[in-house]
Design a protein around this motif. Structure first.
Motif, PDB file in Angstrom:
ATOM      1  N   UNK A 489      10.185  12.407 -33.295  1.00  0.00           N
ATOM      2  CA  UNK A 489      10.047  12.914 -31.931  1.00  0.00           C
ATOM      3  C   UNK A 489       8.589  13.228 -31.639  1.00  0.00           C
ATOM      4  N   UNK A 490       8.047  12.604 -30.573  1.00  0.00           N
ATOM      5  CA  UNK A 490       6.639  12.754 -30.222  1.00  0.00           C
ATOM      6  C   UNK A 490       6.520  13.082 -28.736  1.00  0.00           C
ATOM      7  N   UNK A 491       6.725  14.333 -28.361  1.00  0.00           N
ATOM      8  CA  UNK A 491       6.585  14.711 -26.953  1.00  0.00           C
ATOM      9  C   UNK A 491       5.122  14.837 -26.555  1.00  0.00           C
ATOM     10  N   UNK A 492       4.839  14.600 -25.291  1.00  0.00           N
ATOM     11  CA  UNK A 492       3.472  14.673 -24.781  1.00  0.00           C
ATOM     12  C   UNK A 492       3.297  15.881 -23.865  1.00  0.00           C
ATOM     13  N   UNK A 493       2.123  16.462 -23.921  1.00  0.00           N
ATOM     14  CA  UNK A 493       1.659  17.487 -22.996  1.00  0.00           C
ATOM     15  C   UNK A 493       2.616  18.673 -22.849  1.00  0.00           C
ATOM     16  N   UNK A 494       2.756  19.476 -23.886  1.00  0.00           N
ATOM     17  CA  UNK A 494       3.586  20.679 -23.755  1.00  0.00           C
ATOM     18  C   UNK A 494       3.091  21.620 -22.674  1.00  0.00           C
ATOM     19  N   UNK A 495       1.784  21.579 -22.369  1.00  0.00           N
ATOM     20  CA  UNK A 495       1.238  22.436 -21.313  1.00  0.00           C
ATOM     21  C   UNK A 495       1.773  22.049 -19.941  1.00  0.00           C
TER      22      UNK A 495
END
Length: 587
Positions: A489-495
């Motif tokens: 799992x590689x999510x982008x931009x938690x901000x």
């Protein structure tokens, strides 16, 4: 690989970072802090400390001493974008160093966090090796550094990762460290889409209503039904005053009713508010004097799990759902209510001083009893009780309630998955207004694409278009479980709340696009690339790809709208309707 040690000292001001931090919300570790060498870290400990390199950029630090011991370190806060934690609403900003710390326990939270930088790298991620930790993190205003600390009684070990890998990979390795020596037996059904009665029925539970939804759900691909609050009372005014007896008031002839659901090919789980003993229940008169806390506004007390009488009573009441009625598992709710910073001393008859120990004994006995009756029995836990110490007692963890909030459901399921190790993560129950278009129904499902969906609408009132959207996307979940749930799992931009999420499996890559962002099609490791579009912009731009691929575009209802062959290095944009799916296949 390096190792160093230190003894006790009262000073905390050495090296390049000398600024003290005001701590209005946290106790100070006894004996002060002493510097400890650890590759590239500004590290201090109280008591006796050791630091050992585990891998490139990964250090394991242990502090021991009498009473509270602390491990504290700082990193330059350069190119930082967010502090990640697995808590609800926990990700997306940088707190100040003087902010209130998090107190985790077996029943609430998990001692893990990551400072994420530009490009989704882990500037610094850490996890503690025990569940009961007080931890702080935040920006030091005087120096522009980011300071972490963790504190516990007598002995504490933390792993610190400054490898600058993708933060998802750093967190996965920390979760794997937690998993060493822990068993998590996950039945296959725990990864199957489920129907929940909560938002669709609330307390209005009847055998006919449950059986109707189970039958309709099975047609659409929902293999499990979870019956929530209301089955144990005729009262429909909410609250928890009727919890504790757990008699199937609204589900008469329970075993026969369960068998009818089983005959549909649907597994059955039943809800319990484990800690609550309602003040209107017979159980209150029996064990209501064993009080951990008074939940007056809930109409109940929180029972004290340190009492063997309480554990035996609750275990018997919950286990009979599987042993006597033939249920396939339990939805165990409100475990976090056992986590009390103000817990009273253990009363007469208690066999343990620690509430956490009492909770673990209770959950272990429930798990033992129901799996003795059915080795495939399931147990649902819920955010925020996501501690790895609970992995042996759960087969799924659900995101906490966020009705009709797709972005929140997305963020919570991703946050929990990053720290859940082998345990499947379920979405909060999906609900929508009866007038919701099929495209938005599909977007609700795409927002939880990397978890196990739970649906909670009246399926009998759905339009044909809505039913088609549900069936199509549940089919995607089922067909690609290995990638969506078990892949990297590689999510982008938690901000930004994860505007794009990628999962990489064996030969398959799945991307969910929640904003008008380009999709990376590079690499030779995929044969199938799935792009789920939950954004209003239909123009999906592919970057980095090469070679020829067969393209199939489906709309929110699964209808094919385009099939062509493309050269990936020449492809500009491919139109994918909102709620639709783009599938690229290479020979």
């Amino acid at each position: 690989m390096t190792e160093s040690t230190s003894g006790t000292t009262s000073t905390a001001t050495t090296g390049t970072s000398t600024a003290e931090v005001w701590e209005p919300h946290a106790p100070t570790a006894a004996g002060g802090l002493r510097p400890l060498y650890a590759e590239g870290l500004d590290l201090r400990v109280s008591g006796t400390g050791t630091a050992q390199g585990i891998a490139d950029g990964v250090v394991e630090v242990t502090a021991e001493g009498a009473g509270e011991v602390r491990i504290e370190w700082r990193v330059p806060c350069v190119d930082a974008t967010a502090l990640w934690t697995p808590e609800p609403r926990g990700t997306g900003w940088l707190p100040a160093a003087w902010s209130a710390p998090r107190r985790t326990s077996l029943a609430n939270g998990a001692p893990i966090a990551a400072l994420v930088g530009t490009g989704d790298v882990a500037l610094c991620a850490f996890a503690a090796g025990r569940p009961d930790v007080l931890a702080g993190a935040g920006v030091v205003e005087e120096t522009g550094e980011f300071r972490f600390w963790a504190q516990a009684t007598d002995r504490l070990t933390v792993r610190i990762d400054t490898s600058r890998r993708h933060f998802g990979r750093a967190l996965a390795d920390l979760a794997a460290w937690w998993g060493e020596g822990r068993t998590a037996d996950i039945p296959e059904a725990a990864r199957r889409p489920a129907y929940s009665t909560w938002y669709s029925m609330h307390q209005d539970i009847t055998p006919k209503g449950v059986e109707t939804q189970a039958a309709l759900g099975k047609e659409l691909g929902l293999d499990v039904i979870i019956v929530d609050d209301g089955w144990m009372t005729a009262d429909r005014t909410r609250g928890y005053a009727h919890c504790g007896d757990w008699e199937p008031v609204s589900l008469p002839d329970t075993a026969a009713h369960v068998q009818r659901v089983h005959d549909l090919g649907v597994r059955y789980m039943l809800w319990y508010a484990l800690p609550f003993i309602g003040k209107d229940s017979a159980a209150y008169r029996q064990i209501g004097h064993h009080v951990l806390a008074d939940a007056a506004h809930m109409g109940a007390i929180v029972a004290d799990p340190r009492q063997p009488e309480v554990r035996a009573f609750l275990t018997d009441r919950l286990a009979r759902a599987v042993e006597k009625w033939g249920m396939d598992g339990l939805k165990v709710d409100f475990v976090d209510w056992f986590a009390r910073v103000d817990a009273p001393p253990a009363g007469p008859g208690a066999d343990c001083e620690s509430v956490d120990e009492g909770v673990e004994r209770l959950l272990a006995e429930i798990r033992r009893r129901i799996t003795a009756a059915d080795p495939e029995a399931m147990i649902e836990h819920r955010q925020p009780y996501v501690s790895p110490g609970l992995w042996p007692y759960a087969t799924m963890i659900r995101a906490t309630d966020c009705p009709l909030s797709p972005q929140e459901n997305r963020q919570r399921t991703i946050d929990v998955r990053l720290a859940a190790g082998p345990v499947p993560v379920h979405a909060d129950m999906l609900m929508w207004h009866q007038g919701e278009p099929a495209e938005q129904v599909a977007c609700h499902l795409i927002n939880v694409l990397f978890s196990v969906p739970q649906v909670s609408v009246d399926l009998a009132t759905q339009t044909e278009a809505q039913r088609e959207a549900i069936a199509f996307w549940l089919g995607v979940f089922r067909e690609h479980t290995a990638t969506l749930q078990l892949g990297e799992l590689l999510p982008a931009r938690p901000d930004l709340g994860y505007p794009m999420v990628t999962a990489r499996g064996t030969g398959t890559v799945a991307v969910a696009r929640y904003a008008a962002l380009p999709v990376d099609a590079s690499g030779d490791d995929w044969r199938t690339l799935l792009v789920a579009n939950a954004d209003a912009d239909p123009d999906v731009r592919l970057t980095g790809g090469r070679g020829q691929a067969a393209v199939t575009v489906q709309d929110a209802r699964g209808r094919i709208v385009r099939q062509v062959e493309v050269e990936l290095d020449r492809a500009d944009t491919i139109a994918v309707p909102r709620g639709g799916l783009l599938t690229l296949r290479r020979a």
